[in-house]
Design a protein around this motif. Sequence first.
Motif, short mmCIF file in Angstrom:
data_model
loop_
_atom_site.label_atom_id
_atom_site.label_comp_id
_atom_site.label_asym_id
_atom_site.label_seq_id
_atom_site.Cartn_x
_atom_site.Cartn_y
_atom_site.Cartn_z
N LEU A 34 -8.14 6.16 -3.22
CA LEU A 34 -7.87 4.84 -3.75
C LEU A 34 -7.34 4.94 -5.18
CD1 LEU A 34 -11.09 2.97 -2.56
CD2 LEU A 34 -8.86 3.01 -1.45
N LYS A 35 -6.51 3.99 -5.54
CA LYS A 35 -6.01 3.93 -6.91
C LYS A 35 -7.02 3.27 -7.84
CE LYS A 35 -1.12 3.99 -5.63
NZ LYS A 35 -0.83 5.28 -6.29
N ALA A 36 -7.88 2.43 -7.29
CA ALA A 36 -8.94 1.80 -8.08
C ALA A 36 -10.09 2.78 -8.28
CB ALA A 36 -9.43 0.54 -7.37
N ARG A 92 -0.78 -9.81 -0.92
CA ARG A 92 -1.04 -10.36 0.42
C ARG A 92 0.26 -10.53 1.20
NH1 ARG A 92 -2.06 -14.88 3.48
NH2 ARG A 92 -3.95 -14.71 4.74
N ARG A 93 1.32 -10.96 0.54
CA ARG A 93 2.61 -11.09 1.23
C ARG A 93 3.10 -9.72 1.70
NH1 ARG A 93 3.46 -14.77 -3.07
NH2 ARG A 93 4.64 -13.21 -4.25
N GLN A 94 2.90 -8.72 0.87
CA GLN A 94 3.36 -7.37 1.24
C GLN A 94 2.56 -6.78 2.39
OE1 GLN A 94 3.86 -4.69 -2.14
NE2 GLN A 94 4.51 -6.38 -3.45
N LEU A 95 1.35 -7.25 2.59
CA LEU A 95 0.52 -6.73 3.68
C LEU A 95 1.01 -7.19 5.05
CD1 LEU A 95 -3.08 -7.10 2.23
CD2 LEU A 95 -1.97 -4.96 2.90
N GLY A 96 1.81 -8.24 5.08
CA GLY A 96 2.32 -8.73 6.36
C GLY A 96 1.21 -9.21 7.28
N PRO A 188 1.00 -5.25 -7.63
CA PRO A 188 0.63 -5.56 -6.24
C PRO A 188 0.61 -4.34 -5.34
CG PRO A 188 2.23 -7.14 -7.06
CD PRO A 188 2.11 -6.09 -8.11
N GLU A 189 1.52 -3.40 -5.58
CA GLU A 189 1.61 -2.22 -4.73
C GLU A 189 0.33 -1.40 -4.74
OE1 GLU A 189 5.43 -3.88 -5.56
OE2 GLU A 189 3.88 -3.17 -6.95
N ASP A 190 -0.37 -1.36 -5.86
CA ASP A 190 -1.63 -0.62 -5.91
C ASP A 190 -2.70 -1.30 -5.07
OD1 ASP A 190 -0.40 1.18 -7.55
OD2 ASP A 190 -1.53 0.68 -9.37
N PHE A 191 -2.73 -2.63 -5.11
CA PHE A 191 -3.67 -3.35 -4.25
C PHE A 191 -3.33 -3.13 -2.78
CE2 PHE A 191 -4.53 -5.72 -8.15
CZ PHE A 191 -5.89 -5.96 -8.05
N HIS A 193 -1.82 -0.58 -1.43
CA HIS A 193 -2.20 0.81 -1.11
C HIS A 193 -3.69 0.90 -0.78
CE1 HIS A 193 -3.72 4.81 -2.32
NE2 HIS A 193 -2.60 5.27 -1.79
N ASP A 194 -4.53 0.35 -1.66
CA ASP A 194 -5.98 0.46 -1.47
C ASP A 194 -6.47 -0.40 -0.31
OD1 ASP A 194 -5.87 2.16 -3.59
OD2 ASP A 194 -7.24 1.03 -4.87
N LEU A 195 -5.92 -1.58 -0.18
CA LEU A 195 -6.35 -2.46 0.91
C LEU A 195 -6.01 -1.87 2.26
CD1 LEU A 195 -5.41 -5.92 -0.64
CD2 LEU A 195 -7.72 -5.09 -0.18
N ARG A 196 -4.86 -1.25 2.38
CA ARG A 196 -4.51 -0.61 3.67
C ARG A 196 -5.46 0.54 4.02
NH1 ARG A 196 2.02 -1.25 3.12
NH2 ARG A 196 2.15 -3.18 4.33
N ILE A 197 -5.89 1.26 3.00
CA ILE A 197 -6.87 2.33 3.26
C ILE A 197 -8.18 1.72 3.77
CG2 ILE A 197 -8.33 4.08 2.17
CD1 ILE A 197 -5.97 4.71 0.33
#
Length: 202
Positions: A34-36, A92-96, A188-191, A193-197
């Motif tokens: 995770l990036k966080a 959230r938009r990027q998560l599709g 947003p890209e870092d969120f 990345h982590d949310l998809r994990i």
Amino acid sequence: MASHFTMRIMLAACLLLPAALLAQSPAPAPAPTLKAGVFEPPREAPDFTLPGTTGADVSMRDWRGKVVVLGFGFTHCPEVCPITLGTLAAARRQLGAQADEVQVLWITVDPERDDAARLGAYVTAFDKSFVGATGSEEQLAAVRRDYGIAAAKVQREGQSDSYSHSAFTYLIDREGRLRALMPYGHPPEDFVHDLRILLAVP
């Protein structure tokens, strides 16, 4: 009949073959990081019950099975809160299609001005799925204490009251465990990345 020497050579070859095959096998891919900042080990997110912008009380347990992004702020915030909420809306938009498996929850630190109606209009202006929570000062102070959130009123002459408050957000997994803490300012890209994990974990 093979000599004892030949049999020993054949036995040694048989024993070495599995080790050779293992040595040639690709190493397992490292687990994604995770990036966080992570909680090791993860611990259960403190639960609470607060009046929500949905028209009903909200609790952490309401979203078991989803990944929750938990933040704290207030509607009169001049910069940090709108930037964070805008970042989360973009993520959230990027998560599709995966966005439906993520819930953003925003808890006010300013109960005097942020009733459920005002807070609801504020957070849903960024994304219709966002949910806010308010309550009495005592209720909110207890939640802040459980989550290690600092908040203090700042009074400036000739200006409306403001608040200095912790600006990080928590990432909470499907089982209701604190998994990571994302500092303010990440894109947003870092969120995403982590949310998809976290979403990839059943």
